[in-house]
Scaffold this active site. Structure first.
Site, PDB file in Angstrom:
ATOM      1  N   HIS A  30       0.842  -1.209   0.000  1.00  0.00           N
ATOM      2  CA  HIS A  30       0.000   0.000   0.000  1.00  0.00           C
ATOM      3  C   HIS A  30       0.871   1.251   0.000  1.00  0.00           C
ATOM      4  O   HIS A  30       0.613   2.199  -0.742  1.00  0.00           O
ATOM      5  CB  HIS A  30      -0.879   0.064   1.266  1.00  0.00           C
ATOM      6  CG  HIS A  30      -1.928  -0.983   1.385  1.00  0.00           C
ATOM      7  ND1 HIS A  30      -2.096  -1.728   2.529  1.00  0.00           N
ATOM      8  CD2 HIS A  30      -2.889  -1.410   0.519  1.00  0.00           C
ATOM      9  CE1 HIS A  30      -3.127  -2.556   2.367  1.00  0.00           C
ATOM     10  NE2 HIS A  30      -3.612  -2.394   1.165  1.00  0.00           N
ATOM     11  N   LYS A  67     -17.764  -5.912   7.848  1.00  0.00           N
ATOM     12  CA  LYS A  67     -16.541  -6.681   8.117  1.00  0.00           C
ATOM     13  C   LYS A  67     -16.169  -6.486   9.574  1.00  0.00           C
ATOM     14  O   LYS A  67     -16.483  -5.454  10.157  1.00  0.00           O
ATOM     15  CB  LYS A  67     -15.387  -6.147   7.258  1.00  0.00           C
ATOM     16  CG  LYS A  67     -15.326  -6.700   5.851  1.00  0.00           C
ATOM     17  CD  LYS A  67     -13.989  -6.322   5.208  1.00  0.00           C
ATOM     18  CE  LYS A  67     -13.917  -6.677   3.746  1.00  0.00           C
ATOM     19  NZ  LYS A  67     -12.677  -6.194   3.108  1.00  0.00           N
ATOM     20  N   ARG A  93      -2.119  -6.092  -8.184  1.00  0.00           N
ATOM     21  CA  ARG A  93      -0.980  -6.967  -7.873  1.00  0.00           C
ATOM     22  C   ARG A  93      -0.782  -8.021  -8.945  1.00  0.00           C
ATOM     23  O   ARG A  93       0.326  -8.312  -9.347  1.00  0.00           O
ATOM     24  CB  ARG A  93      -1.216  -7.675  -6.529  1.00  0.00           C
ATOM     25  CG  ARG A  93      -1.076  -6.771  -5.339  1.00  0.00           C
ATOM     26  CD  ARG A  93      -1.566  -7.451  -4.101  1.00  0.00           C
ATOM     27  NE  ARG A  93      -2.990  -7.758  -4.230  1.00  0.00           N
ATOM     28  CZ  ARG A  93      -3.769  -8.155  -3.255  1.00  0.00           C
ATOM     29  NH1 ARG A  93      -3.271  -8.335  -2.054  1.00  0.00           N
ATOM     30  NH2 ARG A  93      -5.045  -8.391  -3.445  1.00  0.00           N
ATOM     31  N   SER A 134      -3.027  -7.545   3.289  1.00  0.00           N
ATOM     32  CA  SER A 134      -3.260  -7.357   4.724  1.00  0.00           C
ATOM     33  C   SER A 134      -3.623  -8.686   5.378  1.00  0.00           C
ATOM     34  O   SER A 134      -3.232  -8.959   6.514  1.00  0.00           O
ATOM     35  CB  SER A 134      -4.385  -6.346   4.955  1.00  0.00           C
ATOM     36  OG  SER A 134      -4.052  -5.103   4.403  1.00  0.00           O
TER      37      SER A 134
END
Ligand code: PNS
Length: 161
Positions: free
Chosen positions: A17, A41, A90, A128
């Site tokens: 990030h 979440k 990514r 993460s």
């Protein structure tokens, strides 16, 4: 003035990030890191903790700041006169979800574009979730996250050494 938003959950911020943040800060006059307050979440770090950690790690980049937002990203962008959303890609596995999100956002906000930056190859595997998984097993994550985040992870996991 060009202003962009880099949105995400950042639970927690990783070096991947941070790489995208630094590169965005060289493209735009101002970069807002938008931390989503996602009530569906259950994050490891609270919203406040995520925003504070981000602001600590970007404190040496004058044109970047982290804030939280609720609701639709494009509404927040409009309210803050932001015309560009930055996202990192990514690998090809990210592409389908990111494309759908960019096209959906553009459908409801045609004036706002999504700009994709390809993640530095060094961090292509990093997320993460991987960081949290490693940290939960006591793996050293110093090469994956900023130092401050590695310390905070140890505290969360009850590893104070
Ligand atoms: O780091 P993440 O969890 O991949 O980030 C996802 C995020 C926050 C960019 C996305 O879920 C989002 O923008 N949520 C806000 C609600 C919204 O605007 N939804 C419509 C997107 S199609």
């Amino acid at each position: 003035m060009s202003r962009a938003i880099y949105p995400g959950s950042f639970d927690p911020v990783t070096l991947g990030h941070l790489d995208i943040i630094k590169r965005s800060s060289e493209i735009f006059d101002e970069v807002i890191i938008g931390v989503l307050n996602n009530t569906s979440k259950s994050p490891l770090f609270s919203l406040e903790e995520r925003v504070n950690m981000l602001n600590e790690v970007v404190s040496d980049i004058p044109n970047v700041k982290a804030v939280s937002f609720d609701g639709l990203l494009v509404e927040f962008a409009k309210e803050n006169d932001i015309k560009v959303i930055v996202r990192g890609l990514r690998a090809v596995t990210d592409f389908e979800y990111e494309l759908q999100m960019a096209q959906s956002n553009r459908k409801i906000a045609p004036d706002i574009d999504t700009l994709f930056l390809t993640t530095n190859i060094e961090y292509a595997y990093l997320s993460s979730s991987i960081v949290k998984e490693f940290a939960s097993y006591g793996v050293d994550v110093n090469e994956l996250v900023p130092e401050l985040v590695a310390l905070e992870l140890k505290k969360k996991m009850g590893i104070d050494k």
